[in-house]
Design a protein around this motif. Structure first.
Motif, PDB file in Angstrom:
ATOM      1  N   GLN A   1       0.927  -1.046   0.062  1.00  0.00           N
ATOM      2  CA  GLN A   1       0.072   0.078   0.185  1.00  0.00           C
ATOM      3  C   GLN A   1       0.827   1.207  -0.046  1.00  0.00           C
ATOM      4  O   GLN A   1       0.415   2.019  -0.696  1.00  0.00           O
ATOM      5  CB  GLN A   1      -0.937  -0.065   1.296  1.00  0.00           C
ATOM      6  N   VAL A   2       2.067   1.240   1.022  1.00  0.00           N
ATOM      7  CA  VAL A   2       2.909   2.313   0.800  1.00  0.00           C
ATOM      8  C   VAL A   2       3.376   2.599  -0.726  1.00  0.00           C
ATOM      9  O   VAL A   2       3.541   3.757  -1.091  1.00  0.00           O
ATOM     10  CB  VAL A   2       3.817   2.122   1.841  1.00  0.00           C
ATOM     11  N   ILE A   3       3.923   1.571  -1.113  1.00  0.00           N
ATOM     12  CA  ILE A   3       4.675   1.625  -2.562  1.00  0.00           C
ATOM     13  C   ILE A   3       3.689   2.216  -3.481  1.00  0.00           C
ATOM     14  O   ILE A   3       3.865   3.285  -4.357  1.00  0.00           O
ATOM     15  CB  ILE A   3       5.027   0.267  -3.131  1.00  0.00           C
ATOM     16  N   VAL A   4       2.369   1.488  -3.536  1.00  0.00           N
ATOM     17  CA  VAL A   4       1.250   2.142  -4.376  1.00  0.00           C
ATOM     18  C   VAL A   4       1.067   3.638  -4.288  1.00  0.00           C
ATOM     19  O   VAL A   4       0.808   4.104  -5.333  1.00  0.00           O
ATOM     20  CB  VAL A   4      -0.121   1.493  -4.131  1.00  0.00           C
ATOM     21  N   ASN A   5       0.929   3.874  -3.069  1.00  0.00           N
ATOM     22  CA  ASN A   5       0.511   5.623  -2.773  1.00  0.00           C
ATOM     23  C   ASN A   5       1.925   6.605  -2.772  1.00  0.00           C
ATOM     24  O   ASN A   5       1.657   7.466  -2.787  1.00  0.00           O
ATOM     25  CB  ASN A   5       0.091   5.543  -1.382  1.00  0.00           C
TER      26      ASN A   5
ATOM     27  N   ASP B  68       4.917   8.745  -4.035  1.00  0.00           N
ATOM     28  CA  ASP B  68       5.076   9.636  -5.182  1.00  0.00           C
ATOM     29  C   ASP B  68       6.440   9.323  -5.842  1.00  0.00           C
ATOM     30  O   ASP B  68       7.293  10.160  -5.721  1.00  0.00           O
ATOM     31  CB  ASP B  68       5.172  11.064  -4.798  1.00  0.00           C
ATOM     32  N   ILE B  69       6.458   8.208  -6.671  1.00  0.00           N
ATOM     33  CA  ILE B  69       7.795   7.896  -7.237  1.00  0.00           C
ATOM     34  C   ILE B  69       7.364   7.209  -8.668  1.00  0.00           C
ATOM     35  O   ILE B  69       6.102   7.174  -8.907  1.00  0.00           O
ATOM     36  CB  ILE B  69       8.488   6.779  -6.364  1.00  0.00           C
ATOM     37  N   ASP B  70       8.367   7.322  -9.459  1.00  0.00           N
ATOM     38  CA  ASP B  70       8.181   6.743 -10.976  1.00  0.00           C
ATOM     39  C   ASP B  70       7.472   5.590 -10.849  1.00  0.00           C
ATOM     40  O   ASP B  70       7.942   4.659 -10.201  1.00  0.00           O
ATOM     41  CB  ASP B  70       9.553   6.679 -11.481  1.00  0.00           C
ATOM     42  N   ASP B  71       6.626   5.375 -12.002  1.00  0.00           N
ATOM     43  CA  ASP B  71       5.969   4.196 -11.881  1.00  0.00           C
ATOM     44  C   ASP B  71       6.699   2.823 -12.370  1.00  0.00           C
ATOM     45  O   ASP B  71       6.538   1.916 -11.838  1.00  0.00           O
ATOM     46  CB  ASP B  71       4.591   4.127 -13.344  1.00  0.00           C
ATOM     47  N   GLY B  72       7.904   3.011 -13.013  1.00  0.00           N
ATOM     48  CA  GLY B  72       8.776   1.708 -13.487  1.00  0.00           C
ATOM     49  C   GLY B  72       9.567   1.422 -11.934  1.00  0.00           C
ATOM     50  O   GLY B  72       9.587   0.305 -11.777  1.00  0.00           O
ATOM     51  N   VAL B  73       9.786   2.456 -11.227  1.00  0.00           N
ATOM     52  CA  VAL B  73      10.241   2.002  -9.712  1.00  0.00           C
ATOM     53  C   VAL B  73       9.411   1.442  -8.792  1.00  0.00           C
ATOM     54  O   VAL B  73       9.582   0.455  -8.334  1.00  0.00           O
ATOM     55  CB  VAL B  73      10.980   3.316  -9.205  1.00  0.00           C
ATOM     56  N   LYS B  74       8.117   1.827  -9.105  1.00  0.00           N
ATOM     57  CA  LYS B  74       7.180   1.288  -8.193  1.00  0.00           C
ATOM     58  C   LYS B  74       6.836  -0.077  -8.711  1.00  0.00           C
ATOM     59  O   LYS B  74       6.644  -0.919  -7.974  1.00  0.00           O
ATOM     60  CB  LYS B  74       5.606   1.759  -8.384  1.00  0.00           C
ATOM     61  N   ASP B  75       6.831  -0.464  -9.896  1.00  0.00           N
ATOM     62  CA  ASP B  75       6.762  -1.575 -10.512  1.00  0.00           C
ATOM     63  C   ASP B  75       7.657  -2.591 -10.145  1.00  0.00           C
ATOM     64  O   ASP B  75       7.321  -3.740  -9.860  1.00  0.00           O
ATOM     65  CB  ASP B  75       6.509  -1.755 -11.998  1.00  0.00           C
ATOM     66  N   GLU B  76       8.890  -2.292 -10.024  1.00  0.00           N
ATOM     67  CA  GLU B  76       9.912  -3.266  -9.587  1.00  0.00           C
ATOM     68  C   GLU B  76      10.087  -3.382  -8.195  1.00  0.00           C
ATOM     69  O   GLU B  76      10.211  -4.426  -7.988  1.00  0.00           O
ATOM     70  CB  GLU B  76      11.395  -2.355 -10.112  1.00  0.00           C
ATOM     71  N   LEU B  77       9.687  -2.425  -7.498  1.00  0.00           N
ATOM     72  CA  LEU B  77       9.417  -2.445  -5.928  1.00  0.00           C
ATOM     73  C   LEU B  77       8.302  -3.441  -5.628  1.00  0.00           C
ATOM     74  O   LEU B  77       8.548  -4.448  -4.862  1.00  0.00           O
ATOM     75  CB  LEU B  77       9.258  -1.343  -5.174  1.00  0.00           C
ATOM     76  N   ILE B  78       7.114  -3.283  -6.221  1.00  0.00           N
ATOM     77  CA  ILE B  78       6.046  -4.257  -6.120  1.00  0.00           C
ATOM     78  C   ILE B  78       6.320  -5.696  -6.449  1.00  0.00           C
ATOM     79  O   ILE B  78       6.273  -6.938  -5.721  1.00  0.00           O
ATOM     80  CB  ILE B  78       4.829  -3.840  -6.928  1.00  0.00           C
ATOM     81  N   ASN B  79       7.192  -5.683  -7.587  1.00  0.00           N
ATOM     82  CA  ASN B  79       7.549  -7.221  -8.077  1.00  0.00           C
ATOM     83  C   ASN B  79       8.419  -8.146  -7.083  1.00  0.00           C
ATOM     84  O   ASN B  79       8.152  -8.981  -6.751  1.00  0.00           O
ATOM     85  CB  ASN B  79       7.897  -7.192  -9.480  1.00  0.00           C
ATOM     86  N   ARG B  80       9.374  -7.315  -6.646  1.00  0.00           N
ATOM     87  CA  ARG B  80      10.508  -7.896  -5.670  1.00  0.00           C
ATOM     88  C   ARG B  80       9.601  -8.288  -4.385  1.00  0.00           C
ATOM     89  O   ARG B  80       9.695  -9.175  -3.998  1.00  0.00           O
ATOM     90  CB  ARG B  80      11.237  -6.816  -5.239  1.00  0.00           C
TER      91      ARG B  80
END
Length: 59
Positions: free
Chosen positions: A19-23, A25-37
């Protein structure tokens, strides 16, 4: 071996981190990488726990 409560706490922690990652304010590519990890880590933990006889019921 972890207790069921420890497993539940870990799952809740993963959900809060997602939830913190989704909310964030960072680049979507970075978000996707963090979520995937994070999801990969959860999947590995879940598989290991199920192998030890801790079936995890996901919502």
């Amino acid at each position: 071996m972890p207790t069921r409560k420890e497993v539940e706490n870990y799952k809740e922690r993963v959900e809060r981190l997602l939830q913190v990652i989704v909310n964030a304010d960072i680049d979507d590519g970075v978000k996707d990488e963090l979520i995937n990890r994070l999801l990969n880590k959860w999947e590995m933990c879940r598989d290991a726990l199920e192998g030890l006889g801790f079936p995890i019921i996901e919502d």
